[in-house]
Scaffold this motif. Structure first.
Motif, PDB file in Angstrom:
ATOM      1  N   ALA A 179      31.504  23.290   2.326  1.00 52.12           N
ATOM      2  CA  ALA A 179      30.823  23.501   0.649  1.00 52.12           C
ATOM      3  C   ALA A 179      29.537  24.445   1.227  1.00 52.12           C
ATOM      4  CB  ALA A 179      30.830  22.105   0.625  1.00 52.12           C
ATOM      5  N   TRP A 180      29.549  25.194   0.069  1.00 49.00           N
ATOM      6  CA  TRP A 180      28.327  26.000   0.300  1.00 49.00           C
ATOM      7  C   TRP A 180      27.009  25.595  -1.355  1.00 49.00           C
ATOM      8  CZ3 TRP A 180      32.667  28.532  -0.341  1.00 49.00           C
ATOM      9  CH2 TRP A 180      32.738  29.555  -1.230  1.00 49.00           C
ATOM     10  N   GLY A 181      26.108  26.223  -1.216  1.00 46.69           N
ATOM     11  CA  GLY A 181      25.066  26.156  -2.048  1.00 46.69           C
ATOM     12  C   GLY A 181      24.115  24.413  -2.820  1.00 46.69           C
ATOM     13  N   THR A 182      23.025  24.600  -2.842  1.00 50.22           N
ATOM     14  CA  THR A 182      21.661  23.584  -2.578  1.00 50.22           C
ATOM     15  C   THR A 182      21.402  24.887  -4.580  1.00 50.22           C
ATOM     16  OG1 THR A 182      20.206  25.000  -1.870  1.00 50.22           O
ATOM     17  CG2 THR A 182      21.468  23.283  -0.799  1.00 50.22           C
ATOM     18  N   GLU A 183      21.321  23.662  -5.474  1.00 48.12           N
ATOM     19  CA  GLU A 183      19.780  23.816  -6.318  1.00 48.12           C
ATOM     20  C   GLU A 183      18.965  24.903  -6.249  1.00 48.12           C
ATOM     21  OE1 GLU A 183      18.259  21.986 -10.715  1.00 48.12           O
ATOM     22  OE2 GLU A 183      18.233  20.415  -8.630  1.00 48.12           O
ATOM     23  N   GLY A 184      19.008  25.798  -6.949  1.00 43.34           N
ATOM     24  CA  GLY A 184      17.915  26.921  -6.677  1.00 43.34           C
ATOM     25  C   GLY A 184      17.422  28.281  -7.081  1.00 43.34           C
ATOM     26  N   ALA A 187      19.262  33.912  -3.461  1.00 43.63           N
ATOM     27  CA  ALA A 187      20.379  34.453  -3.341  1.00 43.63           C
ATOM     28  C   ALA A 187      21.857  32.993  -2.496  1.00 43.63           C
ATOM     29  CB  ALA A 187      21.201  34.692  -2.014  1.00 43.63           C
ATOM     30  N   SER A 188      22.400  32.374  -2.627  1.00 47.11           N
ATOM     31  CA  SER A 188      23.491  31.298  -2.048  1.00 47.11           C
ATOM     32  C   SER A 188      22.899  30.248  -2.931  1.00 47.11           C
ATOM     33  CB  SER A 188      23.121  30.976  -0.525  1.00 47.11           C
ATOM     34  OG  SER A 188      24.016  32.253  -0.851  1.00 47.11           O
ATOM     35  N   GLN A 189      21.776  29.735  -3.555  1.00 46.29           N
ATOM     36  CA  GLN A 189      21.706  28.399  -4.562  1.00 46.29           C
ATOM     37  C   GLN A 189      22.063  29.087  -5.990  1.00 46.29           C
ATOM     38  OE1 GLN A 189      17.326  28.449  -4.311  1.00 46.29           O
ATOM     39  NE2 GLN A 189      17.907  26.547  -2.715  1.00 46.29           N
ATOM     40  N   PHE A 190      22.249  27.538  -6.747  1.00 40.62           N
ATOM     41  CA  PHE A 190      22.777  28.026  -7.880  1.00 40.62           C
ATOM     42  C   PHE A 190      22.611  26.601  -8.783  1.00 40.62           C
ATOM     43  CE2 PHE A 190      26.639  28.427  -4.716  1.00 40.62           C
ATOM     44  CZ  PHE A 190      26.858  29.064  -5.083  1.00 40.62           C
ATOM     45  N   ARG A 191      22.265  27.358  -9.990  1.00 40.54           N
ATOM     46  CA  ARG A 191      21.294  25.834 -10.961  1.00 40.54           C
ATOM     47  C   ARG A 191      22.860  26.398 -12.027  1.00 40.54           C
ATOM     48  NH1 ARG A 191      17.761  27.471 -14.419  1.00 40.54           N
ATOM     49  NH2 ARG A 191      17.225  24.924 -14.919  1.00 40.54           N
ATOM     50  N   PHE A 192      23.589  25.206 -11.990  1.00 38.93           N
ATOM     51  CA  PHE A 192      24.674  24.494 -12.625  1.00 38.93           C
ATOM     52  C   PHE A 192      25.927  25.703 -13.006  1.00 38.93           C
ATOM     53  CE2 PHE A 192      21.398  22.090 -13.905  1.00 38.93           C
ATOM     54  CZ  PHE A 192      21.747  21.132 -14.369  1.00 38.93           C
ATOM     55  N   PRO A 193      26.389  25.778 -11.875  1.00 35.79           N
ATOM     56  CA  PRO A 193      27.228  27.016 -11.077  1.00 35.79           C
ATOM     57  C   PRO A 193      28.858  26.426 -12.496  1.00 35.79           C
ATOM     58  CG  PRO A 193      27.300  25.829  -9.462  1.00 35.79           C
ATOM     59  CD  PRO A 193      26.201  24.883 -10.669  1.00 35.79           C
ATOM     60  N   MET A 194      29.643  26.988 -13.565  1.00 31.66           N
ATOM     61  CA  MET A 194      30.122  26.180 -14.056  1.00 31.66           C
ATOM     62  C   MET A 194      31.815  27.172 -14.045  1.00 31.66           C
ATOM     63  SD  MET A 194      29.041  25.338 -17.940  1.00 31.66           S
ATOM     64  CE  MET A 194      27.331  24.579 -18.434  1.00 31.66           C
ATOM     65  N   ASP A 195      32.005  28.363 -13.083  1.00 34.00           N
ATOM     66  CA  ASP A 195      33.212  28.546 -12.407  1.00 34.00           C
ATOM     67  C   ASP A 195      33.104  29.713 -11.458  1.00 34.00           C
ATOM     68  OD1 ASP A 195      35.853  28.722 -13.240  1.00 34.00           O
ATOM     69  OD2 ASP A 195      35.312  30.733 -14.866  1.00 34.00           O
ATOM     70  N   ALA A 207      29.818  32.667 -10.948  1.00 33.17           N
ATOM     71  CA  ALA A 207      28.978  32.039 -12.284  1.00 33.17           C
ATOM     72  C   ALA A 207      28.316  30.945 -12.573  1.00 33.17           C
ATOM     73  CB  ALA A 207      29.873  31.711 -13.638  1.00 33.17           C
ATOM     74  N   ASP A 208      26.851  31.556 -11.827  1.00 32.34           N
ATOM     75  CA  ASP A 208      25.465  31.586 -12.040  1.00 32.34           C
ATOM     76  C   ASP A 208      25.243  30.504 -12.867  1.00 32.34           C
ATOM     77  OD1 ASP A 208      22.952  29.697 -10.755  1.00 32.34           O
ATOM     78  OD2 ASP A 208      22.964  31.378  -9.726  1.00 32.34           O
ATOM     79  N   THR A 209      25.271  29.423 -14.231  1.00 37.78           N
ATOM     80  CA  THR A 209      25.274  29.788 -15.323  1.00 37.78           C
ATOM     81  C   THR A 209      23.904  29.783 -15.978  1.00 37.78           C
ATOM     82  OG1 THR A 209      27.558  29.018 -15.612  1.00 37.78           O
ATOM     83  CG2 THR A 209      25.613  28.130 -17.869  1.00 37.78           C
ATOM     84  N   GLN A 210      22.751  28.502 -15.544  1.00 41.38           N
ATOM     85  CA  GLN A 210      21.823  28.508 -15.919  1.00 41.38           C
ATOM     86  C   GLN A 210      20.878  29.412 -15.240  1.00 41.38           C
ATOM     87  OE1 GLN A 210      20.683  26.853 -18.423  1.00 41.38           O
ATOM     88  NE2 GLN A 210      22.579  26.846 -18.169  1.00 41.38           N
ATOM     89  N   ASN A 211      21.186  30.372 -14.385  1.00 42.33           N
ATOM     90  CA  ASN A 211      20.475  31.640 -13.263  1.00 42.33           C
ATOM     91  C   ASN A 211      20.489  32.465 -14.446  1.00 42.33           C
ATOM     92  OD1 ASN A 211      18.813  30.162 -11.223  1.00 42.33           O
ATOM     93  ND2 ASN A 211      19.991  29.766 -10.255  1.00 42.33           N
ATOM     94  N   PHE A 223      26.663  34.931   1.785  1.00 43.19           N
ATOM     95  CA  PHE A 223      26.855  35.565   0.258  1.00 43.19           C
ATOM     96  C   PHE A 223      27.160  37.340   0.522  1.00 43.19           C
ATOM     97  CE2 PHE A 223      23.136  38.461  -1.065  1.00 43.19           C
ATOM     98  CZ  PHE A 223      23.384  38.115  -3.056  1.00 43.19           C
ATOM     99  N   LEU A 224      27.285  38.381  -0.424  1.00 44.49           N
ATOM    100  CA  LEU A 224      27.710  39.839  -1.058  1.00 44.49           C
ATOM    101  C   LEU A 224      26.370  40.090  -1.116  1.00 44.49           C
ATOM    102  CD1 LEU A 224      31.576  39.066  -0.113  1.00 44.49           C
ATOM    103  CD2 LEU A 224      29.629  39.984   1.551  1.00 44.49           C
ATOM    104  N   MET A 225      26.618  39.655  -3.015  1.00 49.42           N
ATOM    105  CA  MET A 225      26.613  39.959  -3.563  1.00 49.42           C
ATOM    106  C   MET A 225      25.704  39.189  -5.197  1.00 49.42           C
ATOM    107  SD  MET A 225      28.323  42.689  -5.654  1.00 49.42           S
ATOM    108  CE  MET A 225      27.219  43.896  -6.546  1.00 49.42           C
ATOM    109  N   GLN A 226      25.173  39.753  -5.852  1.00 48.34           N
ATOM    110  CA  GLN A 226      24.870  39.114  -7.287  1.00 48.34           C
ATOM    111  C   GLN A 226      24.355  40.444  -8.157  1.00 48.34           C
ATOM    112  OE1 GLN A 226      21.456  36.839  -6.332  1.00 48.34           O
ATOM    113  NE2 GLN A 226      20.282  37.976  -7.658  1.00 48.34           N
TER     114      GLN A 226
END
Length: 379
Positions: A179-184, A187-195, A207-211, A223-226
């Motif tokens: 697994a990977w990711g924490t809230e933030g 790069a490599s952090q997420f806020r409520f990823p939905m897909d 899909a880093d939805t709230q970001n 991590f590759l890009m965003q």
């Protein structure tokens, strides 16, 4: 003299035809797909939906729709006939509490994210329950209201563990891999990823939805890009909630808050958009999922309009679409954030059993008797 005039006119006509072909086929190399069919209307009868959250299509053109508000999923023929439906509200096997997304493995089995039960349920194509995985929690293999799922070429399953702000990876048998990711917001952090989606090189898109961005990772989570920032212009997002990869390795994104679909290449460059808020042909209201067939047909769960729409892909004979750099484009970082956890114990496969409400045109206890055909419209 008459022959020269005729020849001159023919040359003019030929130039006009060539110019039109070049304009529509080369300058406009990509165009929005064409809506050709839709299914559904608001309700709880077979073929009707209440906020449909997910859709997928098997190799025979059979639709499977997650009918979220009715806590069930439906199986519908390509002609719009309701074949079967399963489910009712509850926490037992074959029951759901706000099911959201659905994916197919390489054997045609169905995986459904049973969101508020914090689990994924697996079914045969005939709707028989096989097993479940997950349960509420923060540990490896546990979920907190997970949503989107995707398989890679090895049939490993990736899950957007939305409220845990991470992506989890499982083996074909359901064993936790990493697994990977924490809230933030870095790069490599997420806020409520939905897909989550996987391309033909087995890269993983989130899909880093709230970001309001899309992040791209290697299959192991490097991590590759965003790309993406909040907004409504090209390449901007207002809650990107779903992803899919087409046969050209392009990424289609449901930009829910902007009621549109955006298309990007694998480098994050903007290619195309279509849709606006509404209920007419080519319009959406809070769409939430999409599926692309191997033929390039696109199915959209138009959630707020309680319908599924099928689009035919536009193909040009003249090269690729015009590319535009997307806002918020960030290339790979020198050091990727990656959390790798030792493999967990093997999850045994379940024995298929009949699901509540299972049967041809059958329904769960909360739904009325089945009707023979789903409301369908051909455009």
């Amino acid at each position: 003299m008459g022959t020269k005039i005729i020849a001159f006119l023919l040359i003019i006509i030929l130039l006009c035809v060539v110019g039109a072909v070049i304009y529509f086929g080369f300058i406009q190399k990509d165009a929005p797909p064409t809506p050709v069919q839709q299914w559904g209307e608001k309700g709880n009868k077979p073929g009707q939906f209440l906020s449909p959250g997910g859709v997928c299509v098997d190799k025979n053109g059979i639709l499977f729709v997650v009918d979220t508000g009715n806590n069930r999923f439906q199986k519908i023929s390509a002609k719009g006939e309701t074949i079967a439906l399963w489910g009712e509200r509850g926490a037992d096997a074959g029951q759901f509490d706000k099911p959201e997304r659905i994916v197919l493995d390489n054997q045609g089995n169905l995986y459904i994210s049973d969101c508020l039960n914090n689990r994924i349920q697996k079914y045969t194509p005939m709707g028989n329950f096989m097993k479940e995985m997950g349960g509420w929690g923060y540990d490896d293999g546990k979920f907190h209201q997970m949503l989107g799922m995707a398989f890679d070429s090895r049939n490993n399953l990736f899950v957007a563990d939305t409220y845990n702000h991470r992506i989890q990876k499982f083996s074909p048998s359901g064993k936790f891999i990493n697994a990977w990711g924490t809230e933030g917001t870095t790069a490599s952090q997420f806020r409520f990823p939905m897909d989550v989606a996987v391309d033909y090189q087995d890269n993983v898109y989130v899909a880093d939805t709230q970001n309001n961005r899309i992040q791209k990772f290697s299959n192991k989570g490097a991590f590759l890009m965003q790309w993406g920032i909040p907004g409504s212009k090209k390449g901007e997002f207002k809650e990107p909630v779903a992803l899919a990869v087409d046969d050209d390795n392009n990424i289609l994104v449901i930009d829910k808050g902007n009621h549109r679909i955006q298309k990007f290449n694998s480098a994050g460059e903007f290619l195309l958009e279509w849709g606006k808020e509404g209920s007419k042909q080519g319009e959406f209201k809070n769409p939430s999922d999409l599926f692309i067939t191997t033929e390039g047909d696109i199915y959209i769960a138009d959630t707020g309009n309680n319908r599924i729409i099928k689009f035919k892909k536009y193909k040009s004979l003249f090269g690729e679409a015009k590319k535009e750099q997307s806002p918020g484009l960030v290339p790979a970082q020198p050091k990727a954030t990656l959390e790798i956890t030792p493999d967990a114990a093997e999850t045994p496969e379940g024995t298929p059993t009949a699901s509540p409400g299972a049967g041809n045109n059958g329904s769960g206890s909360s739904a009325p008797p089945a009707a023979p055909e789903a409301p369908a419209k051909t455009m």
